[in-house]
Design an enzyme around this catalytic site. Sequence first.
Site, PDB file in Angstrom:
ATOM      1  N   ASP A   1      25.211  65.841  46.864  1.00 33.05           N
ATOM      2  CA  ASP A   1      25.077  67.239  47.249  1.00 33.05           C
ATOM      3  C   ASP A   1      25.730  68.133  46.206  1.00 33.05           C
ATOM      4  OD1 ASP A   1      24.596  69.534  48.740  1.00 33.05           O
ATOM      5  OD2 ASP A   1      26.475  69.359  49.833  1.00 33.05           O
TER       6      ASP A   1
ATOM      7  N   HIS B   1      22.021  67.618  52.004  1.00 30.20           N
ATOM      8  CA  HIS B   1      22.910  66.984  52.972  1.00 30.20           C
ATOM      9  C   HIS B   1      22.392  65.671  53.535  1.00 30.20           C
ATOM     10  CE1 HIS B   1      25.508  70.751  54.070  1.00 30.20           C
ATOM     11  NE2 HIS B   1      25.435  70.507  52.765  1.00 30.20           N
TER      12      HIS B   1
ATOM     13  N   ASP C   1      19.878  71.213  55.374  1.00 30.06           N
ATOM     14  CA  ASP C   1      20.231  71.498  53.988  1.00 30.06           C
ATOM     15  C   ASP C   1      19.683  70.365  53.140  1.00 30.06           C
ATOM     16  OD1 ASP C   1      21.764  71.399  51.477  1.00 30.06           O
ATOM     17  OD2 ASP C   1      22.983  72.992  52.360  1.00 30.06           O
TER      18      ASP C   1
ATOM     19  N   GLU D   1      24.593  72.795  61.479  1.00 22.76           N
ATOM     20  CA  GLU D   1      24.229  72.115  60.237  1.00 22.76           C
ATOM     21  C   GLU D   1      24.987  70.803  60.055  1.00 22.76           C
ATOM     22  OE1 GLU D   1      24.332  73.044  55.400  1.00 22.76           O
ATOM     23  OE2 GLU D   1      25.060  74.518  56.851  1.00 22.76           O
TER      24      GLU D   1
ATOM     25  N   LYS E   1      25.705  67.055  57.782  1.00 23.31           N
ATOM     26  CA  LYS E   1      25.906  66.607  56.412  1.00 23.31           C
ATOM     27  C   LYS E   1      26.154  65.107  56.405  1.00 23.31           C
ATOM     28  CE  LYS E   1      28.135  68.098  52.129  1.00 23.31           C
ATOM     29  NZ  LYS E   1      29.040  69.068  51.488  1.00 23.31           N
TER      30      LYS E   1
END
Length: 417
Positions: free
Chosen positions: A292, A260, A257, A224, A226
């Site tokens: 976020d 993100h 996400d 993941e 960001k």
Amino acid sequence: MKQELIEKAYEVARERYAAYGIDTEAVLDLLQRVPLSLHCWQADDVTGFESAGELTGGIQATGNYPGKARNIDELRQDILKAASLIPGKHRLNIHEIYGEFGGKKVDRDEVGVEHFEGWMQWSKEHGMPLDFNTTSFSHPKSGDLSLSNPDKEIRDFWIEHSKRCRAIAEEMGRRQGTPCIMNLWVHDGSKDITVNRKLYRELLKDSLDQIFAEKYDNMRDCIESKVFGIGLESYTVGSNDFYIGYGVQNNKIVTLDTGHFHPTESVADKLSSLLLYVPEVMLHVSRPVRWDSDHVTIMNDETLDLMHEIVRCDALDRVHIGLDYFDASINRIGAYVVGSRATQKSLLQALLEPLAQLRKYEAAGQGFERLALLEEAKTLPWNAVWDMFCLRNGVPVGDEFIAEVEQYERDVTSKRN
């Protein structure tokens, strides 16, 4: 709401959609088979059971609404209550800090399967498969850099932690008979300008290579990205570009996400590109407000666009839908229910879209007709189909869940100190 009224409204909706060649019964069957991965950390503001320290590493929960879960029993109780108000059968996503440590100090490079034995038994008892996450934040060795830290001792600590988390996820998947999806996210970055961007990314890549060296059959890895973390605004080691490259090269699931990315980016637009190159995509659905901020998911344009794109890409079997928000300013069980149902409502509308006719218009260059039908589809009676979905799942229809959440607060959460 009276059952007779729900059934009458549904029959009207069924006929309306049939006129567009859409079988609402088939849609309801499909929606029933799409689980959400509920996030355990909404119930206690990402506190976990490792320590009572403050959140660090770009994580922040705002608000102090009374009644948050204080221990694992209360957490599980709250999750089950929320799940009882959400139609369908779902999964539960837990962070490593939610293990059962028996009051003992268990550092993160010492965590093992035994600390999640209770969760696996609970999962089997309640028919709720587990997903898992490494936890790099809120630890004395978190700092600004974990897996990309030039200090080998610190880097090795987090590598070992991540390896152990993968082993735990493997056992979870083996026990539950469905792969446990394990997400790896680290907060690594810099508050101000760095002149060593490439160095940190080289170190992160090397750490990931070591972590993923062991091959497993019952868990799936996802990575993941960001844009930035709080206090680490200028540079993020694990950027979207970094993880897409790593995911493509190593056949890993890429996690998107919705909080993100830059505020003007469309996460929905990323799906059709990613699915050409990576095996699957994991979604962490939340609602960013300016940053976020992990507001509760609602049925807004961003969520609708995301669900429409999954369906338009025919990717329900390749896109996993998880939630990732934590609002400590409102009733936490209510937040669970609102966000989960909003996500399902958005997916339902996507499944009810007259896609075949829309594509015919597009292929024929009939732009006006395509736009007109897209607009008309917004007012078709999808809500009657949603009410029937809730009714058949034995959960409250419409806003009836509000009273149940309020009653639970009076009976349970309001009594917590």
